[in-house]
Design an enzyme around this catalytic site. Sequence first.
Site, PDB file in Angstrom:
ATOM      1  N   CYS A 217     -12.900 -28.024   7.761  1.00 19.78           N
ATOM      2  CA  CYS A 217     -11.721 -27.571   7.608  1.00 19.78           C
ATOM      3  C   CYS A 217     -10.507 -28.413   7.504  1.00 19.78           C
ATOM      4  O   CYS A 217     -10.619 -28.936   8.625  1.00 19.78           O
ATOM      5  CB  CYS A 217     -11.519 -26.159   8.313  1.00 19.78           C
ATOM      6  SG  CYS A 217     -10.100 -25.286   8.122  1.00 19.78           S
TER       7      CYS A 217
ATOM      8  N   ASP B 132      -8.038  -7.278   0.731  1.00 16.53           N
ATOM      9  CA  ASP B 132      -7.340  -7.258   1.939  1.00 16.53           C
ATOM     10  C   ASP B 132      -8.106  -6.867   3.168  1.00 16.53           C
ATOM     11  O   ASP B 132      -9.110  -6.128   2.989  1.00 16.53           O
ATOM     12  CB  ASP B 132      -6.147  -6.715   1.786  1.00 16.53           C
ATOM     13  CG  ASP B 132      -6.336  -5.074   1.837  1.00 16.53           C
ATOM     14  OD1 ASP B 132      -5.951  -4.865   3.095  1.00 16.53           O
ATOM     15  OD2 ASP B 132      -6.842  -4.325   0.845  1.00 16.53           O
TER      16      ASP B 132
ATOM     17  N   CYS C 180      -7.728 -27.020  12.775  1.00 21.55           N
ATOM     18  CA  CYS C 180      -8.780 -28.017  12.792  1.00 21.55           C
ATOM     19  C   CYS C 180      -8.228 -29.604  12.532  1.00 21.55           C
ATOM     20  O   CYS C 180      -9.021 -30.373  13.264  1.00 21.55           O
ATOM     21  CB  CYS C 180      -9.761 -27.402  11.674  1.00 21.55           C
ATOM     22  SG  CYS C 180     -10.284 -26.184  11.948  1.00 21.55           S
TER      23      CYS C 180
ATOM     24  N   HIS D 117      -6.516 -20.202  11.642  1.00 18.64           N
ATOM     25  CA  HIS D 117      -7.837 -20.838  11.072  1.00 18.64           C
ATOM     26  C   HIS D 117      -8.569 -19.907  10.271  1.00 18.64           C
ATOM     27  O   HIS D 117      -9.235 -20.061   9.334  1.00 18.64           O
ATOM     28  CB  HIS D 117      -8.652 -21.532  12.065  1.00 18.64           C
ATOM     29  CG  HIS D 117     -10.119 -21.621  11.450  1.00 18.64           C
ATOM     30  ND1 HIS D 117     -10.361 -22.800  10.982  1.00 18.64           N
ATOM     31  CD2 HIS D 117     -11.368 -21.043  11.880  1.00 18.64           C
ATOM     32  CE1 HIS D 117     -11.607 -22.569  10.662  1.00 18.64           C
ATOM     33  NE2 HIS D 117     -12.200 -21.721  11.285  1.00 18.64           N
TER      34      HIS D 117
ATOM     35  N   ASP E   8       0.800  -1.173  -0.121  1.00 19.78           N
ATOM     36  CA  ASP E   8      -0.058  -0.055  -0.018  1.00 19.78           C
ATOM     37  C   ASP E   8       0.803   1.152  -0.065  1.00 19.78           C
ATOM     38  O   ASP E   8       1.940   1.260   0.273  1.00 19.78           O
ATOM     39  CB  ASP E   8      -0.891   0.037   1.113  1.00 19.78           C
ATOM     40  CG  ASP E   8      -2.065   0.802   1.094  1.00 19.78           C
ATOM     41  OD1 ASP E   8      -2.048   1.740   0.220  1.00 19.78           O
ATOM     42  OD2 ASP E   8      -3.050   1.044   1.992  1.00 19.78           O
TER      43      ASP E   8
ATOM     44  N   CYS F 150      -7.049 -27.008   7.696  1.00 20.61           N
ATOM     45  CA  CYS F 150      -5.878 -26.447   8.211  1.00 20.61           C
ATOM     46  C   CYS F 150      -5.433 -27.063   9.505  1.00 20.61           C
ATOM     47  O   CYS F 150      -5.992 -27.815  10.023  1.00 20.61           O
ATOM     48  CB  CYS F 150      -6.415 -24.788   8.596  1.00 20.61           C
ATOM     49  SG  CYS F 150      -7.077 -24.549  10.177  1.00 20.61           S
TER      50      CYS F 150
END
Length: 381
Positions: free
Chosen positions: A309, A271, A314, A340, A92, A311
């Site tokens: 999930c 974002d 999880c 997560h 940015d 990930c």
Amino acid sequence: MFKFELVALDSKTSARAGLIYTDHGVIETPVFMPVGTQGTVKAVEQRELVEIGAQIILGNTYHLYLRPGTDVIFKAGGLHKFIGWERGILTDSGGFQIFSLAQFRKISKEGVKFQSHIDGSYHFFTPESIIDIQRILGSDIMMCLDECTPYPCDYDYAFKSNQLTIEWAKRSRERFDNTKPLYGHTQAIFGIVQGSIYPEIRAKSVEELVKLDLDGYAIGGLAVGEPIETMYQIAEFTASLLPVDKPRYLMGVGTPENILEAISRGIDMFDCVIPTRNGRNATLYTREGKFSIKNAIYKEDFTPVDKDCDCYTCRSFTRAYLRHLFNADEILALQLASIHNLAFYLWLVREARSHIIQGDFLEWKDKMLQKIGEKAKIANH
């Protein structure tokens, strides 16, 4: 070279699936970019970002300029090497900090004089110096300096502010064209459409920025307090005016519901700090809605945060354990929750892309919003 390729258009909405080609990999859109303001996504390691499928992260020119400083990053060989990240980076321009740190800055036609929030020292940003700094950072996508208008603001303020943003974009483009990348990889430049909630100012902003033939276009000045429906209306109106063959980036948005609604209106890139910030405050997002893991109901809940999930959080831990970590003020809680939530956001945009390509995005989106929208029931309650 930097290039955008349109892969699919949804027949019932303005949703798009595309590919952004960079020297640090191909980015599938729609895409969510985890926010790594100071060269780090808070509480999440780079290897975890890779595991959950992050293709590009966001860094902030203002913060990185102040700390660690461009001299350090240059000596390291650029931001990618400094932070150990081999995938995409968007930086940015610092325009939002001009907005959010209003008490520390003074805007003029030439640029922005501001006082560091760290040590009180004074600095001056110009459209040219922002490009120079981002050349040193070596980001794949750099943003033009802009002024983000507050909400509410009157028409006259929004008009004059947008004129300044346009002039700064012209100067940014010229500086970009007269300088070269420092580390052997291509850099792209995006302009930022401003104009607050006024469609005619937004249209003028698009008209002038498109003349500069930038590599992509962001929609700024939204998610700053305006009604949610107004945000959707302005995002849809602005996106409809932007070139079809360039990426469209809605800055600082948002909740899962916001992202799905914005995708349906033709936005490609997002974002937001919400998944990590809310994660650090014990709010978890799942395919069935969001919930606070601190609630007593989870004390003996030995199921994953989200059963669908895959990930690390999880796969490895239960809701009961995560609740215990938060109640015991353990740092690991912040890490596991952030991993997560980012995994959920990245899954959400990948699923959106898949359904755009399959041709059933609208039906899928409506079903998802019933489950995860802000008005949806809290998970397991």
